[in-house]
Design a protein around this motif. Sequence first.
Motif, PDB file in Angstrom:
ATOM      1  N   VAL A  27      25.675  47.212  27.401  1.00  0.00           N
ATOM      2  CA  VAL A  27      25.655  48.561  27.887  1.00  0.00           C
ATOM      3  C   VAL A  27      24.524  48.902  28.610  1.00  0.00           C
ATOM      4  O   VAL A  27      24.836  49.232  29.853  1.00  0.00           O
ATOM      5  N   TYR A  87      24.970  48.648  37.274  1.00  0.00           N
ATOM      6  CA  TYR A  87      26.609  48.927  37.018  1.00  0.00           C
ATOM      7  C   TYR A  87      27.115  49.551  36.066  1.00  0.00           C
ATOM      8  O   TYR A  87      26.569  49.517  35.063  1.00  0.00           O
ATOM      9  N   ALA A 132      30.561  51.727  36.625  1.00  0.00           N
ATOM     10  CA  ALA A 132      32.013  50.835  36.759  1.00  0.00           C
ATOM     11  C   ALA A 132      32.418  49.572  35.625  1.00  0.00           C
ATOM     12  O   ALA A 132      33.134  49.079  35.523  1.00  0.00           O
ATOM     13  N   TYR A 133      31.286  49.422  34.538  1.00  0.00           N
ATOM     14  CA  TYR A 133      31.845  48.681  33.464  1.00  0.00           C
ATOM     15  C   TYR A 133      32.798  48.866  32.149  1.00  0.00           C
ATOM     16  O   TYR A 133      33.323  50.243  32.197  1.00  0.00           O
ATOM     17  N   VAL A 134      33.694  47.307  31.790  1.00  0.00           N
ATOM     18  CA  VAL A 134      34.411  47.520  31.026  1.00  0.00           C
ATOM     19  C   VAL A 134      33.778  46.724  29.789  1.00  0.00           C
ATOM     20  O   VAL A 134      33.519  45.463  30.501  1.00  0.00           O
ATOM     21  N   VAL A 135      33.462  46.864  28.787  1.00  0.00           N
ATOM     22  CA  VAL A 135      32.866  46.209  27.379  1.00  0.00           C
ATOM     23  C   VAL A 135      33.763  46.396  26.367  1.00  0.00           C
ATOM     24  O   VAL A 135      33.748  47.487  25.766  1.00  0.00           O
ATOM     25  N   GLU A 136      34.653  45.106  26.391  1.00  0.00           N
ATOM     26  CA  GLU A 136      35.427  44.969  24.786  1.00  0.00           C
ATOM     27  C   GLU A 136      34.770  44.563  23.533  1.00  0.00           C
ATOM     28  O   GLU A 136      34.908  42.953  23.791  1.00  0.00           O
ATOM     29  N   LYS A 176      33.498  40.708  25.920  1.00  0.00           N
ATOM     30  CA  LYS A 176      34.238  40.366  26.675  1.00  0.00           C
ATOM     31  C   LYS A 176      33.371  41.459  28.085  1.00  0.00           C
ATOM     32  O   LYS A 176      34.028  43.009  27.860  1.00  0.00           O
ATOM     33  N   VAL A 177      32.660  41.078  28.689  1.00  0.00           N
ATOM     34  CA  VAL A 177      32.033  42.020  30.015  1.00  0.00           C
ATOM     35  C   VAL A 177      32.902  41.736  31.106  1.00  0.00           C
ATOM     36  O   VAL A 177      33.028  40.781  31.875  1.00  0.00           O
ATOM     37  N   THR A 178      33.112  43.364  31.981  1.00  0.00           N
ATOM     38  CA  THR A 178      33.983  43.164  32.440  1.00  0.00           C
ATOM     39  C   THR A 178      32.929  44.593  33.921  1.00  0.00           C
ATOM     40  O   THR A 178      32.986  45.769  33.600  1.00  0.00           O
ATOM     41  N   GLY A 207      31.806  45.335  36.528  1.00  0.00           N
ATOM     42  CA  GLY A 207      32.471  46.062  37.816  1.00  0.00           C
ATOM     43  C   GLY A 207      31.531  45.465  39.150  1.00  0.00           C
ATOM     44  O   GLY A 207      30.869  44.747  39.267  1.00  0.00           O
ATOM     45  N   HIS A 264      30.996  57.193  41.058  1.00  0.00           N
ATOM     46  CA  HIS A 264      32.454  56.406  40.842  1.00  0.00           C
ATOM     47  C   HIS A 264      32.963  56.598  41.993  1.00  0.00           C
ATOM     48  O   HIS A 264      33.774  54.772  42.740  1.00  0.00           O
TER      49      HIS A 264
END
Length: 593
Positions: free
Chosen positions: A70, A78, A80-84, A98-100, A102, A174
Amino acid sequence: MRKTTVLGVVAVVAALASQARADEPSATITGVEDRALRESIQRALTESDGPPGSRSEARRRARDAADDAVAVLRAEGYYAYVVEPDVTEADPPRGVVKVTPGPLFVFADPRIDWSGEPPDEGVRERAFSVLGLTEGAAGRAAEVLGAEGRAVAQVQKLGYADAMADPRQVIVDHADHTVRPTFVIASGELVKVDGVELSTKGRTNIVWLRRLAPWTEGDVYDPEDIAELERRLRDTGVYDTVSVALASKDKALPSGLRPIQVTLADRASRTLEFGAGYSTSEGPGVDVKWIRYNRLRRADTTTITTQVAKLEKSLEGSVALPHWGRPQQTLKLTSKVFGETTDAYDETGATFSADLTRRLQATRYQTYGLSLDLSQTTELTTASGGTVGQRLNLATFTALTAYAWDHSDSILDPKKGWRVEARAEPTAITGDTSLVYIRTQAQGSAYLPFGDDAKTVLAGRVKLGAMLGGTMPEVPASRRFYSGGGGSVRGYAYQAIGPRLSDNTPQGGLSLFEASLEVRHRFTERWGGVFFLDAGAVGIEPTPSADDFSAGVGFGVRYDLGFGPIRADFAVPLEKRKGDPAFQIYLSIGQSF
């Protein structure tokens, strides 16, 4: 023997396995297609010393890796990321993130707001112009911080010394994927400066120090002026530490002007230096320097040098006055008594000289000088098919014009860059002979590094000299060009290259050419070696002829003392003549050029 070998192999394998465990990342990153971004995240992850011992440990590592990811995503623009973070089902379990990323957010509408009374319009425009934030460029966090620093520094440079940044406002939108930074700067009041205040007691005269300041009372504050005064004081070489700073607001004078406070720590008032060298042709030589600093309380240096060697004995006194008449200009006054005993001539006398050196740029110097030599020379000359001795009592007046450029990285051990020096010396001789001529000389050297940490350096040198208006043998022997020895063409004795009289005495000449090529290599942190080829020629005409050339070849050893190397060179002449030894050895400090 076999058992020992097996144990050695096992130890190596164990060491490699241990290293592999130490290099294991805390988690695996997936989902990032951009290679540069993926590598940046991977570099930011904390390393672990082995696989996790349980699923809970693997999950903790994955969460830590997610936090690292992050931080990198936000720094790169970046938002608007999604980090799981997750854990695999393998045994042992491994952390995975898992990184998206965005979309990439870009800069839009950067602004500067002013806290309190704003500066004038010109300052506001200059501050905005240095932000350097291009609309549509990646909205990286580092760019925001850099822009703020540049804006504040620009305001300070334009006279607002107390300018500072208040908390900035950065809107990450955003809806349109933009980063909209608003910088808040408190400029304070325009500052005008007074003179210099010396905060420490020492040997420096405050009147001289104030004349050195590159501003006048009432000028608008410019940090470059403060830095320039500090450079001028450091350049003198007589202080251990120098500090120059604007006085704080509470120390402003009733007139509103603020003084510049200077703090100086004097170096030891006296030092004693020793030097030594040796060559098989020139014998041993030692010199002792007694140096006194700031005796006249204007950053001056007084030096008394005694030299005792086979070829020369001398006693010299000099005084160097930095920033004489104007900044970056040094006046050096020198007097010297000497005696030289060489194969070509014997000379005793005294020299009085004054040289004025001006630093035009950081690496470019210009020198003008005048000198008077009173000497008695004993030399040989050709007469009736043989050689006869003659004694000359002479007064020699010499003017000097010289330019020097030094773009090398070290005085004693250069590894890259180049140096060039050119000088012309109009000379008038009176006494037992009268003559007017111009002695010219130019020398250049270059250094080309190869390999890691410049362990190998290719170094080259060329030197040219010529007399304009002089003739042979009218030019006294002590004023002619000579070549041969440790500082010119190694492998030959001092003065051994060039024309000789019928009894093999070096005659010297009116023209000079020298060239050297060295391959230097450092084998360890301290030890190095060198292979070299030197060539030179001295001619009795305005330019040397092909018959005048001689060359020497050899190798050497270098030991680095930290400030420079000790060198030991072994060289042999490639064109040995009558009286030339089979080889020469030279010991000295510093590279040969």
